[in-house]
Design a protein around this motif. Structure first.
Motif, PDB file in Angstrom:
ATOM      1  N   LEU A 128      14.989 -53.723 -53.934  1.00 51.04           N
ATOM      2  CA  LEU A 128      14.773 -53.415 -55.354  1.00 51.04           C
ATOM      3  C   LEU A 128      13.400 -52.787 -55.582  1.00 51.04           C
ATOM      4  CD1 LEU A 128      16.311 -56.569 -57.108  1.00 51.04           C
ATOM      5  CD2 LEU A 128      17.335 -54.309 -56.808  1.00 51.04           C
ATOM      6  N   ILE A 129      12.392 -53.306 -54.910  1.00 50.90           N
ATOM      7  CA  ILE A 129      11.045 -52.741 -55.051  1.00 50.90           C
ATOM      8  C   ILE A 129      11.012 -51.312 -54.530  1.00 50.90           C
ATOM      9  CG2 ILE A 129       8.656 -52.967 -54.282  1.00 50.90           C
ATOM     10  CD1 ILE A 129       9.046 -55.993 -54.257  1.00 50.90           C
ATOM     11  N   LEU A 130      11.674 -51.059 -53.414  1.00 47.88           N
ATOM     12  CA  LEU A 130      11.721 -49.701 -52.863  1.00 47.88           C
ATOM     13  C   LEU A 130      12.453 -48.747 -53.804  1.00 47.88           C
ATOM     14  CD1 LEU A 130      12.434 -50.448 -49.098  1.00 47.88           C
ATOM     15  CD2 LEU A 130      10.375 -49.416 -50.055  1.00 47.88           C
ATOM     16  N   LEU A 131      13.572 -49.180 -54.362  1.00 48.36           N
ATOM     17  CA  LEU A 131      14.319 -48.326 -55.286  1.00 48.36           C
ATOM     18  C   LEU A 131      13.505 -48.023 -56.550  1.00 48.36           C
ATOM     19  CD1 LEU A 131      17.912 -49.874 -55.041  1.00 48.36           C
ATOM     20  CD2 LEU A 131      17.101 -47.711 -54.071  1.00 48.36           C
ATOM     21  N   ALA A 132      12.831 -49.028 -57.090  1.00 50.75           N
ATOM     22  CA  ALA A 132      12.027 -48.819 -58.288  1.00 50.75           C
ATOM     23  C   ALA A 132      10.871 -47.858 -58.007  1.00 50.75           C
ATOM     24  CB  ALA A 132      11.492 -50.160 -58.793  1.00 50.75           C
ATOM     25  N   SER A 133      10.229 -47.999 -56.862  1.00 52.46           N
ATOM     26  CA  SER A 133       9.117 -47.115 -56.525  1.00 52.46           C
ATOM     27  C   SER A 133       9.593 -45.683 -56.325  1.00 52.46           C
ATOM     28  CB  SER A 133       8.416 -47.626 -55.265  1.00 52.46           C
ATOM     29  OG  SER A 133       7.934 -48.944 -55.445  1.00 52.46           O
ATOM     30  N   ALA A 134      10.743 -45.524 -55.690  1.00 52.51           N
ATOM     31  CA  ALA A 134      11.295 -44.184 -55.522  1.00 52.51           C
ATOM     32  C   ALA A 134      11.673 -43.576 -56.871  1.00 52.51           C
ATOM     33  CB  ALA A 134      12.511 -44.238 -54.598  1.00 52.51           C
ATOM     34  N   ALA A 135      12.181 -44.395 -57.777  1.00 55.47           N
ATOM     35  CA  ALA A 135      12.540 -43.892 -59.108  1.00 55.47           C
ATOM     36  C   ALA A 135      11.306 -43.425 -59.877  1.00 55.47           C
ATOM     37  CB  ALA A 135      13.266 -44.983 -59.893  1.00 55.47           C
ATOM     38  N   VAL A 136      10.180 -44.083 -59.670  1.00 58.77           N
ATOM     39  CA  VAL A 136       8.947 -43.647 -60.320  1.00 58.77           C
ATOM     40  C   VAL A 136       8.567 -42.247 -59.843  1.00 58.77           C
ATOM     41  CG1 VAL A 136       6.487 -44.107 -60.579  1.00 58.77           C
ATOM     42  CG2 VAL A 136       8.109 -45.999 -60.678  1.00 58.77           C
ATOM     43  N   VAL A 137       8.679 -42.004 -58.548  1.00 61.62           N
ATOM     44  CA  VAL A 137       8.336 -40.687 -58.005  1.00 61.62           C
ATOM     45  C   VAL A 137       9.271 -39.614 -58.556  1.00 61.62           C
ATOM     46  CG1 VAL A 137       8.132 -39.337 -55.888  1.00 61.62           C
ATOM     47  CG2 VAL A 137       7.370 -41.722 -55.925  1.00 61.62           C
ATOM     48  N   VAL A 138      10.559 -39.927 -58.659  1.00 61.96           N
ATOM     49  CA  VAL A 138      11.553 -38.929 -59.051  1.00 61.96           C
ATOM     50  C   VAL A 138      11.496 -38.647 -60.558  1.00 61.96           C
ATOM     51  CG1 VAL A 138      14.013 -38.429 -59.184  1.00 61.96           C
ATOM     52  CG2 VAL A 138      13.056 -39.491 -57.127  1.00 61.96           C
ATOM     53  N   PHE A 139      11.393 -39.700 -61.363  1.00 63.11           N
ATOM     54  CA  PHE A 139      11.514 -39.546 -62.817  1.00 63.11           C
ATOM     55  C   PHE A 139      10.177 -39.673 -63.545  1.00 63.11           C
ATOM     56  CE2 PHE A 139      15.564 -41.420 -61.354  1.00 63.11           C
ATOM     57  CZ  PHE A 139      16.415 -40.377 -61.694  1.00 63.11           C
ATOM     58  N   SER A 140       9.078 -39.589 -62.839  1.00 60.17           N
ATOM     59  CA  SER A 140       7.780 -39.811 -63.476  1.00 60.17           C
ATOM     60  C   SER A 140       7.485 -38.793 -64.564  1.00 60.17           C
ATOM     61  CB  SER A 140       6.669 -39.779 -62.414  1.00 60.17           C
ATOM     62  OG  SER A 140       5.405 -39.863 -63.001  1.00 60.17           O
ATOM     63  N   ARG A 141       7.907 -37.540 -64.386  1.00 62.74           N
ATOM     64  CA  ARG A 141       7.591 -36.494 -65.361  1.00 62.74           C
ATOM     65  C   ARG A 141       8.292 -36.709 -66.701  1.00 62.74           C
ATOM     66  NH1 ARG A 141       4.979 -32.096 -63.431  1.00 62.74           N
ATOM     67  NH2 ARG A 141       4.745 -31.939 -61.164  1.00 62.74           N
ATOM     68  N   SER A 142       9.389 -37.431 -66.697  1.00 65.10           N
ATOM     69  CA  SER A 142      10.122 -37.660 -67.944  1.00 65.10           C
ATOM     70  C   SER A 142       9.630 -38.882 -68.702  1.00 65.10           C
ATOM     71  CB  SER A 142      11.622 -37.820 -67.653  1.00 65.10           C
ATOM     72  OG  SER A 142      11.863 -38.970 -66.862  1.00 65.10           O
ATOM     73  N   TRP A 143       8.676 -39.610 -68.123  1.00 60.29           N
ATOM     74  CA  TRP A 143       8.161 -40.794 -68.805  1.00 60.29           C
ATOM     75  C   TRP A 143       7.302 -40.401 -69.992  1.00 60.29           C
ATOM     76  CZ3 TRP A 143       6.379 -45.451 -65.363  1.00 60.29           C
ATOM     77  CH2 TRP A 143       7.441 -45.851 -64.552  1.00 60.29           C
ATOM     78  N   PRO A 144       7.345 -41.160 -71.075  1.00 60.09           N
ATOM     79  CA  PRO A 144       6.407 -40.905 -72.186  1.00 60.09           C
ATOM     80  C   PRO A 144       5.005 -41.294 -71.773  1.00 60.09           C
ATOM     81  CG  PRO A 144       7.666 -42.901 -72.603  1.00 60.09           C
ATOM     82  CD  PRO A 144       8.268 -42.276 -71.369  1.00 60.09           C
ATOM     83  N   GLY A 145       4.023 -40.715 -72.460  1.00 59.82           N
ATOM     84  CA  GLY A 145       2.630 -41.001 -72.145  1.00 59.82           C
ATOM     85  C   GLY A 145       2.245 -42.402 -72.560  1.00 59.82           C
TER      86      GLY A 145
END
Length: 240
Positions: A144-161
């Motif tokens: 779960l930690i690995l999946l969450a960290s990978a999701a941060v890398v992939v979807f980081s640009r779509s996160w609000p500030g």
């Protein structure tokens, strides 16, 4: 709204993974049954914090990482995601290493219970090993930690500030420093009105007239003092 949902889902996944790893570290991982020749307790329960000593610290680091991601900027977010990947790999290695060699991971607990030290001697005391559910949960937490960290890398640009309360150095929507924003506002501000100029001129005239007005108070005080002195010289009381 979609970016906000992705952000919170990713942080929730990382939070759950870290919490499960911390929970697994506090639970029994192995039940070690000793041989009949060992004149000690027949069964020893080994906790996850003993079988995988680094697991507790790694789980707490995952919780801190979740809090940091909530306020991190785009660049720092990627750095934290890479740390999360390293964190998940560490949790996974700790759990798999303990499961693959339960006797070696439990040697410290066996030595404490029996007083027998040395890898070969400890292994001769062990009759059987029962692996509980909790080390497998630690492996799931690592995934779960690995999946969450990978999701941060992939979807980081779509996160609000981050929230404005964390932006102490910036005042503009475009991220400009406070001094630049105020400088632009001053330059673009309205010219002083005619009334303001008239008031300023009137104040200057008042100051000039005050400077030109002779000060007679000092002269009057001096004359009064001289008259009082003359009356005292003649023997008269000047206070009457």
């Amino acid at each position: 709204m979609n970016g906000r949902r992705v952000k919170y889902s990713t942080m929730l996944l990382l939070l759950v993974g870290s919490a499960l790893a911390l929970l697994a570290a506090t639970q029994p991982w192995f039940a070690i049954q000793l041989t009949d020749t060992a004149n000690h307790a027949s069964t020893i329960t080994v906790a996850g914090s003993v079988a995988a000593p680094a697991l507790t610290a790694l789980a707490l680091a995952g919780l801190a990482l979740t809090a940091a991601l909530a306020i991190a900027g785009p660049v720092f977010r990627i750095v934290l995601a890479l740390l999360g990947v390293l964190l998940g790999v560490s949790v996974l290695v700790s759990a798999i290493t303990a499961v693959s060699d339960a006797v070696g991971a439990s040697s410290a607990a066996i030595t404490t219970a029996t007083g027998v030290a040395g890898d070969a001697s400890v292994r001769r005391l062990v009759h059987s090993v029962t692996i509980e559910f909790w080390p497998w949960l630690a492996i799931v937490a690592a995934v779960l930690i690995l999946l969450a960290s990978a999701a941060v890398v992939v979807f980081s640009r779509s996160w609000p500030g981050p929230s404005r309360k964390y932006q102490t150095r910036f005042a503009g929507e475009d991220g400009r420093p406070v001094d630049e924003v105020f400088a632009d506002a001053t330059e673009d501000g309205p010219e002083p009105s005619d009334d303001a100029e008239a008031r300023a001129a009137a104040e200057e005239d008042a100051e000039d007239s005050a400077d030109d007005t002779p000060d007679h108070s000092g002269t009057l005080d001096r004359d009064t003092a001289i008259d009082s002195w003359d009356e005292l010289s003649r023997g008269d009381d000047p206070t009457r």
